[in-house]
Motif scaffolding. Sequence first.
Motif, PDB file in Angstrom:
ATOM      1  N   LEU A  55      11.821  36.989   6.412  1.00 58.49           N
ATOM      2  CA  LEU A  55      11.226  38.436   7.317  1.00 58.49           C
ATOM      3  C   LEU A  55      12.799  38.411   8.089  1.00 58.49           C
ATOM      4  CD1 LEU A  55       8.460  36.220   8.804  1.00 58.49           C
ATOM      5  CD2 LEU A  55       8.495  38.557   7.060  1.00 58.49           C
ATOM      6  N   ASN A  56      13.032  39.909   8.330  1.00 55.99           N
ATOM      7  CA  ASN A  56      13.523  40.346   9.660  1.00 55.99           C
ATOM      8  C   ASN A  56      12.479  41.495  10.448  1.00 55.99           C
ATOM      9  OD1 ASN A  56      15.277  42.689  10.735  1.00 55.99           O
ATOM     10  ND2 ASN A  56      16.629  42.044   8.967  1.00 55.99           N
ATOM     11  N   PHE A  57      12.235  40.234  11.156  1.00 54.97           N
ATOM     12  CA  PHE A  57      11.250  40.960  12.079  1.00 54.97           C
ATOM     13  C   PHE A  57      11.787  42.037  12.943  1.00 54.97           C
ATOM     14  CE2 PHE A  57      10.287  36.642  12.507  1.00 54.97           C
ATOM     15  CZ  PHE A  57       9.260  36.009  12.298  1.00 54.97           C
ATOM     16  N   ALA A  95       8.787  41.340  19.292  1.00 51.89           N
ATOM     17  CA  ALA A  95       7.636  40.486  19.505  1.00 51.89           C
ATOM     18  C   ALA A  95       6.869  40.648  19.342  1.00 51.89           C
ATOM     19  CB  ALA A  95       7.519  40.446  21.195  1.00 51.89           C
ATOM     20  N   THR A  96       6.333  42.346  19.043  1.00 51.11           N
ATOM     21  CA  THR A  96       4.373  42.712  18.024  1.00 51.11           C
ATOM     22  C   THR A  96       4.699  41.842  17.137  1.00 51.11           C
ATOM     23  OG1 THR A  96       4.390  44.411  20.350  1.00 51.11           O
ATOM     24  CG2 THR A  96       2.980  44.533  18.001  1.00 51.11           C
ATOM     25  N   VAL A  97       5.504  42.376  15.671  1.00 53.39           N
ATOM     26  CA  VAL A  97       5.467  41.732  14.607  1.00 53.39           C
ATOM     27  C   VAL A  97       5.177  40.393  14.758  1.00 53.39           C
ATOM     28  CG1 VAL A  97       7.099  41.882  12.712  1.00 53.39           C
ATOM     29  CG2 VAL A  97       6.961  43.461  14.404  1.00 53.39           C
ATOM     30  N   LYS A  98       6.434  39.877  15.024  1.00 49.75           N
ATOM     31  CA  LYS A  98       6.139  38.256  15.177  1.00 49.75           C
ATOM     32  C   LYS A  98       4.665  37.694  15.925  1.00 49.75           C
ATOM     33  CE  LYS A  98      10.763  37.324  16.425  1.00 49.75           C
ATOM     34  NZ  LYS A  98      12.300  36.417  17.471  1.00 49.75           N
ATOM     35  N   GLU A  99       3.980  38.202  16.859  1.00 47.22           N
ATOM     36  CA  GLU A  99       2.913  38.034  17.328  1.00 47.22           C
ATOM     37  C   GLU A  99       2.253  38.812  16.039  1.00 47.22           C
ATOM     38  OE1 GLU A  99      -0.999  40.481  20.303  1.00 47.22           O
ATOM     39  OE2 GLU A  99       1.219  40.261  21.159  1.00 47.22           O
ATOM     40  N   TYR A 100       2.147  39.682  14.967  1.00 50.10           N
ATOM     41  CA  TYR A 100       0.995  40.102  14.202  1.00 50.10           C
ATOM     42  C   TYR A 100       0.978  39.017  13.105  1.00 50.10           C
ATOM     43  CZ  TYR A 100       0.814  44.773  15.749  1.00 50.10           C
ATOM     44  OH  TYR A 100      -0.078  45.878  17.059  1.00 50.10           O
ATOM     45  N   PHE A 101       1.951  38.099  12.771  1.00 45.18           N
ATOM     46  CA  PHE A 101       2.311  37.339  11.797  1.00 45.18           C
ATOM     47  C   PHE A 101       1.749  35.977  12.372  1.00 45.18           C
ATOM     48  CE2 PHE A 101       6.128  39.750   9.966  1.00 45.18           C
ATOM     49  CZ  PHE A 101       5.101  39.581   8.314  1.00 45.18           C
ATOM     50  N   GLN A 102       1.765  35.834  13.616  1.00 42.63           N
ATOM     51  CA  GLN A 102       1.112  34.238  14.698  1.00 42.63           C
ATOM     52  C   GLN A 102      -0.440  34.983  14.673  1.00 42.63           C
ATOM     53  OE1 GLN A 102       2.485  31.509  15.552  1.00 42.63           O
ATOM     54  NE2 GLN A 102       0.851  30.595  15.015  1.00 42.63           N
ATOM     55  N   ILE A 103      -0.931  35.551  14.438  1.00 42.92           N
ATOM     56  CA  ILE A 103      -2.817  36.136  14.099  1.00 42.92           C
ATOM     57  C   ILE A 103      -2.649  35.681  12.725  1.00 42.92           C
ATOM     58  CG2 ILE A 103      -3.822  38.129  13.878  1.00 42.92           C
ATOM     59  CD1 ILE A 103      -2.561  39.440  16.365  1.00 42.92           C
ATOM     60  N   LEU A 104      -2.356  36.370  12.040  1.00 41.82           N
ATOM     61  CA  LEU A 104      -2.007  35.865  10.150  1.00 41.82           C
ATOM     62  C   LEU A 104      -2.059  34.833  10.238  1.00 41.82           C
ATOM     63  CD1 LEU A 104      -0.201  38.826   8.619  1.00 41.82           C
ATOM     64  CD2 LEU A 104      -2.554  39.109   9.068  1.00 41.82           C
ATOM     65  N   LEU A 161       3.949  30.658   7.398  1.00 38.07           N
ATOM     66  CA  LEU A 161       5.123  30.861   7.096  1.00 38.07           C
ATOM     67  C   LEU A 161       5.837  30.270   6.928  1.00 38.07           C
ATOM     68  CD1 LEU A 161       5.465  31.951  10.844  1.00 38.07           C
ATOM     69  CD2 LEU A 161       5.797  33.336   8.548  1.00 38.07           C
ATOM     70  N   LEU A 162       7.101  29.925   6.427  1.00 38.49           N
ATOM     71  CA  LEU A 162       8.165  28.521   5.514  1.00 38.49           C
ATOM     72  C   LEU A 162       8.976  28.779   6.339  1.00 38.49           C
ATOM     73  CD1 LEU A 162       6.627  26.233   3.503  1.00 38.49           C
ATOM     74  CD2 LEU A 162       8.259  28.204   1.475  1.00 38.49           C
ATOM     75  N   PHE A 163       9.432  27.829   6.829  1.00 39.17           N
ATOM     76  CA  PHE A 163      10.813  27.689   7.494  1.00 39.17           C
ATOM     77  C   PHE A 163      12.050  27.239   6.783  1.00 39.17           C
ATOM     78  CE2 PHE A 163       7.830  28.112  10.603  1.00 39.17           C
ATOM     79  CZ  PHE A 163       8.806  29.735  11.951  1.00 39.17           C
ATOM     80  N   SER A 164      12.931  27.781   6.762  1.00 41.29           N
ATOM     81  CA  SER A 164      14.471  26.744   5.967  1.00 41.29           C
ATOM     82  C   SER A 164      14.922  25.714   6.108  1.00 41.29           C
ATOM     83  CB  SER A 164      15.473  28.052   6.565  1.00 41.29           C
ATOM     84  OG  SER A 164      16.852  27.662   5.594  1.00 41.29           O
ATOM     85  N   TYR A 165      14.984  24.701   5.358  1.00 39.44           N
ATOM     86  CA  TYR A 165      15.205  23.071   5.618  1.00 39.44           C
ATOM     87  C   TYR A 165      16.289  23.135   6.285  1.00 39.44           C
ATOM     88  CZ  TYR A 165      16.457  18.050   4.022  1.00 39.44           C
ATOM     89  OH  TYR A 165      16.505  16.909   4.155  1.00 39.44           O
ATOM     90  N   ASN A 166      16.163  22.127   6.561  1.00 42.44           N
ATOM     91  CA  ASN A 166      17.527  21.838   7.846  1.00 42.44           C
ATOM     92  C   ASN A 166      17.141  20.311   8.320  1.00 42.44           C
ATOM     93  OD1 ASN A 166      19.096  20.953  10.238  1.00 42.44           O
ATOM     94  ND2 ASN A 166      20.080  23.045   9.651  1.00 42.44           N
ATOM     95  N   LYS A 167      18.025  18.990   8.067  1.00 44.46           N
ATOM     96  CA  LYS A 167      17.804  18.188   8.869  1.00 44.46           C
ATOM     97  C   LYS A 167      16.662  17.521  10.051  1.00 44.46           C
ATOM     98  CE  LYS A 167      19.818  15.330   4.970  1.00 44.46           C
ATOM     99  NZ  LYS A 167      21.015  14.867   5.107  1.00 44.46           N
ATOM    100  N   SER A 168      17.774  19.017  10.888  1.00 40.56           N
ATOM    101  CA  SER A 168      16.980  19.027  11.904  1.00 40.56           C
ATOM    102  C   SER A 168      15.862  19.758  12.818  1.00 40.56           C
ATOM    103  CB  SER A 168      18.278  19.904  13.316  1.00 40.56           C
ATOM    104  OG  SER A 168      18.063  20.160  14.338  1.00 40.56           O
ATOM    105  N   LYS A 169      15.001  18.917  13.256  1.00 45.19           N
ATOM    106  CA  LYS A 169      13.695  20.391  13.527  1.00 45.19           C
ATOM    107  C   LYS A 169      13.623  21.268  13.945  1.00 45.19           C
ATOM    108  CE  LYS A 169      11.817  17.173  10.273  1.00 45.19           C
ATOM    109  NZ  LYS A 169      10.549  15.974   9.972  1.00 45.19           N
ATOM    110  N   ARG A 170      14.794  20.750  15.287  1.00 46.29           N
ATOM    111  CA  ARG A 170      14.657  22.276  15.824  1.00 46.29           C
ATOM    112  C   ARG A 170      15.454  23.114  15.328  1.00 46.29           C
ATOM    113  NH1 ARG A 170      18.990  23.382  18.675  1.00 46.29           N
ATOM    114  NH2 ARG A 170      19.877  21.837  18.098  1.00 46.29           N
TER     115      ARG A 170
END
Length: 211
Positions: free
Chosen positions: A29-31, A43-52, A60-69
């Motif tokens: 995603l490129n918000f 900000a609204t787009v991020k809110e809409y994806f959160q609603i979905l 949502l699927l986040f990119s792998y990194n050993k650091s969860k943060r």
Amino acid sequence: EIQAEGVVRNVGAFLRFLTQAGHESGNILNFSSIARETGTSSATVKEYFQILEDTMIGFLLFSYNKSKRKRLATHPKFYLFDNGVQRALSKQLSMPLDPGTPNYGRAFESWVIAETIRICETLQKDFEFSYYRTEGGAEIDLVIETPKGKVYAIEIKSGDSPKGILRGFSSLSEHVKNLICICVCEAPRARKQDTVQILPWKDYFQLLVNE
């Protein structure tokens, strides 16, 4: 339901966003870009994806990194829960989904990922899911981490003779010891290519059940 609950104030903007969400399913995603396309703010787009996500229409699927943060700080991929919904929102229902086409490959990948998460949630497996991609373009469609410390790298290819699958596995293997490499495809039977298990999708789903 979203309209009835008054979750969004601008229904028109949200409907424009839904069409864009259909096109973006399976993509990183490129918000900012989506905001320009839909005439809203990032900000609204991020809110809409959160609603979905909250309504279980997508995830949502986040990119792998050993650091969860650091993982949460990256641009996620988004998937709708069902290919039929994705095709309807992106106005593609009238287009045939022919094997061997890019649309078929995209649908197969989305289906395998959605079914993976659905199976694991149904069986209450505390797995973590992410995708892997480097700046150089090495990529793994799905990374699964189990509570026992196992890490599965899952590359998904439609068709029965997957090719060009080793680059992503080799790249991720540099960061993860004892990486379990699997290519899920439509092959008639399981086999091995170098360190990669080539699995028919039915065998792969059974592996998840047994894990």
